[in-house]
Motif scaffolding. Structure first.
Motif, PDB file in Angstrom:
ATOM      1  N   PRO A  32       0.806  -1.224   0.000  1.00 55.06           N
ATOM      2  CA  PRO A  32       0.000   0.000   0.000  1.00 55.06           C
ATOM      3  C   PRO A  32       0.842   1.279   0.000  1.00 55.06           C
ATOM      4  N   ARG A  43       2.939   8.074  -0.125  1.00 52.42           N
ATOM      5  CA  ARG A  43       1.491   7.893  -0.131  1.00 52.42           C
ATOM      6  C   ARG A  43       1.199   6.476   0.358  1.00 52.42           C
ATOM      7  N   ASP A  45      -2.082   3.771   0.531  1.00 54.44           N
ATOM      8  CA  ASP A  45      -3.459   3.465   0.162  1.00 54.44           C
ATOM      9  C   ASP A  45      -4.187   2.928   1.387  1.00 54.44           C
ATOM     10  N   SER A  51      -6.824   7.562   0.696  1.00 49.50           N
ATOM     11  CA  SER A  51      -5.374   7.409   0.751  1.00 49.50           C
ATOM     12  C   SER A  51      -4.802   8.521   1.615  1.00 49.50           C
TER      13      SER A  51
END
Length: 61
Positions: A32, A43, A45, A51
């Motif tokens: 993720p 980032r 998820d 997010s």
């Protein structure tokens, strides 16, 4: 605003991003978590359409 061309090429965890002008940036994605060379931001998820993105404007003390 007209149509824009974007293409992504995946090579394992490495993602190369291209636009109509050629190479744009690269990203690294593991599970993720991802990092983009252009935004220089992390980032993650989250479940569903959510997010989390690192706020790169905050300085570290």
């Amino acid at each position: 605003m007209g149509l824009m061309f974007r293409k992504r090429k995946k090579i394992g965890p490495l993602i190369l991003n291209f636009t109509e002008n050629g190479f744009s940036s690269w990203s690294f994605k593991v599970g993720p978590w991802s990092w983009n060379s252009r935004a220089k931001a992390h980032r993650v998820d989250l479940p569903g359409p959510l997010s989390w993105k690192q706020d790169k404007n905050k300085s570290r003390a």
